[in-house]
Design a protein around this motif. Sequence first.
Motif, short mmCIF file in Angstrom:
data_model
loop_
_atom_site.label_atom_id
_atom_site.label_comp_id
_atom_site.label_asym_id
_atom_site.label_seq_id
_atom_site.Cartn_x
_atom_site.Cartn_y
_atom_site.Cartn_z
N LEU A 107 -52.57 -6.20 -19.98
CA LEU A 107 -53.62 -6.40 -20.98
C LEU A 107 -54.22 -5.06 -21.40
N VAL A 108 -54.40 -4.15 -20.45
CA VAL A 108 -54.89 -2.81 -20.77
C VAL A 108 -53.89 -2.11 -21.69
N GLU A 109 -52.61 -2.24 -21.38
CA GLU A 109 -51.58 -1.65 -22.23
C GLU A 109 -51.62 -2.22 -23.64
N THR A 110 -51.84 -3.53 -23.74
CA THR A 110 -51.94 -4.16 -25.05
C THR A 110 -53.12 -3.61 -25.83
N MET A 111 -54.27 -3.50 -25.19
CA MET A 111 -55.45 -2.97 -25.87
C MET A 111 -55.23 -1.53 -26.30
N GLU A 112 -54.63 -0.74 -25.44
CA GLU A 112 -54.38 0.67 -25.79
C GLU A 112 -53.38 0.77 -26.94
N THR A 113 -52.37 -0.07 -26.94
CA THR A 113 -51.43 -0.09 -28.07
C THR A 113 -52.16 -0.42 -29.37
N ASN A 114 -53.19 -1.24 -29.26
CA ASN A 114 -53.97 -1.63 -30.42
C ASN A 114 -55.15 -0.71 -30.70
N GLY A 115 -55.13 0.50 -30.10
CA GLY A 115 -56.12 1.51 -30.46
C GLY A 115 -57.39 1.53 -29.65
N ALA A 116 -57.42 0.85 -28.50
CA ALA A 116 -58.59 0.93 -27.60
C ALA A 116 -58.46 2.18 -26.73
N ILE A 117 -59.59 2.83 -26.48
CA ILE A 117 -59.62 4.00 -25.60
C ILE A 117 -60.46 3.65 -24.37
N VAL A 118 -59.82 3.62 -23.20
CA VAL A 118 -60.53 3.29 -21.97
C VAL A 118 -61.28 4.53 -21.48
N TYR A 119 -62.60 4.41 -21.30
CA TYR A 119 -63.42 5.54 -20.89
C TYR A 119 -64.25 5.25 -19.64
N ALA A 120 -64.21 3.98 -19.16
CA ALA A 120 -65.05 3.62 -18.01
C ALA A 120 -64.55 2.32 -17.40
N LYS A 121 -64.94 2.12 -16.13
CA LYS A 121 -64.74 0.84 -15.47
C LYS A 121 -66.13 0.22 -15.29
N SER A 122 -66.26 -1.05 -15.68
CA SER A 122 -67.55 -1.74 -15.57
C SER A 122 -67.69 -2.42 -14.22
N ASN A 123 -68.91 -2.48 -13.74
CA ASN A 123 -69.17 -2.99 -12.39
C ASN A 123 -68.99 -4.50 -12.29
N THR A 124 -68.67 -4.95 -11.09
CA THR A 124 -68.39 -6.36 -10.83
C THR A 124 -68.77 -6.68 -9.39
N PRO A 125 -69.04 -7.93 -9.05
CA PRO A 125 -69.19 -8.29 -7.64
C PRO A 125 -67.87 -8.07 -6.90
N GLU A 126 -67.94 -8.08 -5.59
CA GLU A 126 -66.75 -7.91 -4.77
C GLU A 126 -65.70 -8.96 -5.12
N PHE A 127 -64.54 -8.49 -5.60
CA PHE A 127 -63.44 -9.35 -6.05
C PHE A 127 -63.89 -10.35 -7.13
N GLY A 128 -64.97 -10.02 -7.83
CA GLY A 128 -65.45 -10.89 -8.90
C GLY A 128 -66.05 -12.19 -8.40
N ALA A 129 -66.35 -12.28 -7.12
CA ALA A 129 -66.83 -13.53 -6.53
C ALA A 129 -68.34 -13.62 -6.65
N GLY A 130 -68.81 -14.54 -7.48
CA GLY A 130 -70.24 -14.74 -7.64
C GLY A 130 -70.72 -14.27 -9.00
N ALA A 131 -71.84 -14.80 -9.42
CA ALA A 131 -72.38 -14.51 -10.75
C ALA A 131 -73.60 -13.60 -10.65
N HIS A 132 -73.55 -12.63 -9.73
CA HIS A 132 -74.58 -11.60 -9.62
C HIS A 132 -73.83 -10.32 -9.26
N THR A 133 -73.97 -9.28 -10.08
CA THR A 133 -73.13 -8.10 -9.95
C THR A 133 -73.70 -7.10 -8.96
N PHE A 134 -73.20 -7.18 -7.74
CA PHE A 134 -73.51 -6.21 -6.69
C PHE A 134 -72.31 -6.12 -5.76
#
Length: 473
Positions: free
Chosen positions: A111-138
Amino acid sequence: MSANSTNELINATACEIRDRLVQKDIKPTELLDALEDRIQAVDGPVNALPTLCFERARDFAKHLETKPIEERGLLAGIPVPVKDLTAVKGVRTTSGSPIFADRIPDWSDVLVETMETNGAIVYAKSNTPEFGAGAHTFNPVLGITRNPWDLSKSAAGSSGGAAAALATGCAWLAHGSDMGGSLRNPASFCGVVGLRPSMHRLSDGPGTSPFQTLSMQGPMARNVADTALLLDAMVGFENINPLAQPSPETNFLSTANKKTKPIKVAYSPDLGVSPVDPEIAEICKNAALQFETAEVIVEEVTPNLIDAPEVFKRLRGLDFVVGLGPLLDQHPDKLKEDIIWNIEYGRSLSAEDIAWAERKRGEIYYSIQTFFNEFDLLICPTTIVPPFPVEQRYVSECAGQKLDTYIDWLAIVSTITLTASPAISIPCGLTKTGLPVGLQLVGKPQGEGPLLSAANLLEEILPKIQTPINPRK
């Protein structure tokens, strides 16, 4: 770059930025300069984007600038942060876990490759809970992401970093993912837009469970049209995803911009599965009724989804065993208690327990199909409470009703996950204390276009929730 120039760019919509890129009025490297200035100025107390990769981004941008404008892809050089669950080649990707605190993948998710092919520039990683588990980001690696509308509150999750970055002007567009509401919940808490697409509308991978049907990737932005723009840059059939859908013939942005009104929509105050804070319920109902100003019929109706929370709990437990079970065996001391609970619960299920959940999910799907024969959309609150204190792990009580586990308060969004329908959260108002509230609009499976079009119409009718903002104490 001057402060005025930075502010002008930061306050622009993604569609406006793209138009200026295509006209060569601005360069991708100028956008990166503006973002770097903005992140330095406001992200410290928010912690939306704890991992930056501007050197990689500038290399990509300079390469893009050497190409003719027609070869720069749909986004033409708009920077996009990627959620820290998704691999980006050469960029630290922790999944919020001590197990992977120092992981730097030598490959990117398709998916990242698809976005980059379509002109997206990745400049950061956004924060997430551990393994994305839970709806509170820590998480224990990169810390807490705070809500920029009130730094003492949660930004929700699991795409909390993405939503907070959008709200503060540290992103125009953002990537996220959603199992039980992880694109929609943070959009609601942060006053932005999050879209969970139909099942496998987007190709991603490789992953541990390519045939899973609960967790989907998707776009976030500050308005509906920008969200449609990023969705267009994310679609693309790739064989690495065995369930991938073909790209639509008509792009989503053009469909969204038609603002075609639905004929009849249903509003449910709670989907019959969850308590809802009275103030949230009132704001969301009033917002849904605004469709009537466009001569859309709005009826208060709740489809039969009563079994959905238990179905989701079981299928989620199974997914955690598949995806994270081996990590519990190898690193039992390095996983948070909620993840361990999910895995152990999944392992406790019998074959008949899982079979019941699969049968019931089939009934839910067919039931919602019948429902959509009469209604064009199903509308309900996105979250059942306003943003809660950042020290709280999850919502344990709502409207006088106790909630037992860390996923119970998500039933109003996780129920929709089971239907395979696309769902979008749009800002619909503010609480008395000035915190954003999101409205969830649900469309027919594979119906992102009509859903985005209707959401764009309603967004135009509703009072504007102004973003970006500076963080507020």
